[in-house]
Motif scaffolding. Sequence first.
Motif, short mmCIF file in Angstrom:
data_model
loop_
_atom_site.label_atom_id
_atom_site.label_comp_id
_atom_site.label_asym_id
_atom_site.label_seq_id
_atom_site.Cartn_x
_atom_site.Cartn_y
_atom_site.Cartn_z
N ALA A 111 0.66 -1.33 -0.32
CA ALA A 111 -0.30 -0.14 -0.09
C ALA A 111 1.19 1.52 0.21
CB ALA A 111 -0.95 0.32 1.70
N ILE A 112 2.17 1.22 1.04
CA ILE A 112 3.10 3.32 1.30
C ILE A 112 3.14 2.87 -0.74
CG2 ILE A 112 4.59 2.00 2.30
CD1 ILE A 112 4.80 3.94 3.97
N VAL A 113 4.20 1.87 -1.05
CA VAL A 113 4.78 2.33 -2.21
C VAL A 113 3.63 2.87 -3.31
CG1 VAL A 113 5.50 0.97 -4.74
CG2 VAL A 113 6.26 0.13 -2.62
N GLY A 114 2.43 3.05 -3.25
CA GLY A 114 1.57 3.85 -4.09
C GLY A 114 1.34 4.83 -3.62
N THR A 115 1.43 5.07 -2.51
CA THR A 115 1.22 6.69 -1.74
C THR A 115 2.64 8.08 -2.45
OG1 THR A 115 2.47 6.09 0.54
CG2 THR A 115 -0.10 5.62 0.00
N TYR A 116 3.50 6.78 -2.63
CA TYR A 116 4.88 7.90 -2.75
C TYR A 116 4.56 7.76 -4.31
CZ TYR A 116 7.58 8.33 1.81
OH TYR A 116 7.67 9.15 2.85
N PHE A 117 4.07 6.81 -4.87
CA PHE A 117 4.65 6.77 -6.50
C PHE A 117 3.55 7.57 -7.53
CE2 PHE A 117 8.54 5.19 -4.31
CZ PHE A 117 10.03 5.46 -5.39
N HIS A 118 3.25 7.82 -8.52
CA HIS A 118 2.42 7.81 -9.60
C HIS A 118 2.71 7.66 -10.89
CE1 HIS A 118 -1.27 8.00 -11.23
NE2 HIS A 118 -0.75 9.21 -11.38
N VAL A 119 3.54 8.22 -11.25
CA VAL A 119 4.17 8.02 -12.69
C VAL A 119 5.28 6.54 -13.01
CG1 VAL A 119 5.50 9.20 -14.66
CG2 VAL A 119 4.14 10.58 -13.36
#
Length: 483
Positions: free
Chosen positions: A142-150
């Motif tokens: 879950a936390i990886v998705g809060t730091y990255f989008h592109v």
Amino acid sequence: MQGLDVDTIMPPAAETKLGYTPPDGGWGWAVVLGAFISIGFSYAFPKSLTVYFKEIQAYFSVSYSEIAWVSSVMLATMYAAGPVSSILVNRYGSRPVVMVGGLMVSSGMVLASFGTSIIHLYLCVGVIGGLGLAFNLQPSLAIVGTYFHVKRPLANGLAMTGSPVVLFTLAPLNQFLFDCFGWRGSFLILGAIVLNCCVAGALMRPVKKSVKPQPKTETPPAASEEDGARSSDFQIEENQTESRCQGCAHRFIDFSLFKHRGFLIYLIGNVVMFFGLFAPVVFLAPYARHQGIDEYSSAFLLSIFALVDMFVRPLTGLLGNTKWIRPRIQYFFSFAVFFNGVCHLLCPLAQGYVGLVLYTVVFGMAFGMLCALLFEVLMDLIGAQHFSSAVGLVTIIECGPVLLGPPISGALVDAFGDYKYMFYACGVILSACGIFFFVMHFYNYKKLDEERKQSLAAERRTSEEAVKLKMSPDDKAAYEAEG
């Protein structure tokens, strides 16, 4: 991969509904490292413990099926506890949940080293350890998705690489510990080693959300100040009521996901896919021994598999981030599932050790592609804001196929006395799921395009009506005459 400018092959940032702009780097790479460690232990730890099963089986005088349930209970608990982990992540964040998970796995292994019965191992390794692994897995995803989008596909691919790397490291390490200290001493040492998950959790600092203020919009001249105040009060009250209702539901689990078209496609396909996903990995070495290959060469096939998987996952993440694949990444995932199926259908044609090595290399490529995309495509479908709840729902539903898939495949081997029917069954399941994903995502992309066009048309009509309100009667008549 040095000298490759990642930004030059990545598509521009898409619009996100997170309410803030993810940093797409910075401390996020430290978070990826923490997720790499945590995810690696979550997936590799149950598989690596099989080294000790033979001695434990003799020590407690139990059958192979009874000792095999240690890993099965651990995996099943890890998947079944997904919603509990999601609830805790939504309430407390990823960092404390991962750290508590590391402590639980460590405690389970230490207590298991003093075990006096196989039931003791079921409870300590299977239940306590499996629950701790669940607390490691979902928060890390879950936390990886809060730091990255592109750069999210690349970040997810790097994080998921932890599984083959840790498996490749733990397999020989466990054999060394077993030879030197036996299973009890090894469990004590593994209890200390798995405390690295606490270090990984400490790296998972919550993202700093810098929200840009929304530009103020002018009130149309036709609306009076009294109407504006009344509308504003009603909107605030409506939002507060909606937030309270949603907060009570989302505090536990977001069941509204079952109304999400993309989530249902993912869930249905994955439940069927998991019946045939793990069995070829479990039976790879026994199949080689069945063909007359010695034990060490058969075991080395798993090392080859993990090594190929290790390099394919980050490469898949990098490829999935390109401007050609990122907008339609669901097709890439469909290909990966279908590729796995075709690989298993062709496995019985591989003759001799060289043929099995070739199959293992291709299988490692296909499996690495699938695993690198497995959670990225879920986040692409439902968005990062609902990802934690979605993972919890998916994992508890997938618990059944994960637990029953290998035993059902083993029953096929017992019934026919040949492994090839097991590979055929897994190949058919995965190939059919790949076709299902491709057809359904084609339909989903088509519907999304139609909905986007309808939304743009509605916005255009709204803007035209707003322009007409500001026009004088003469200008309005001229505008309608031109239209």
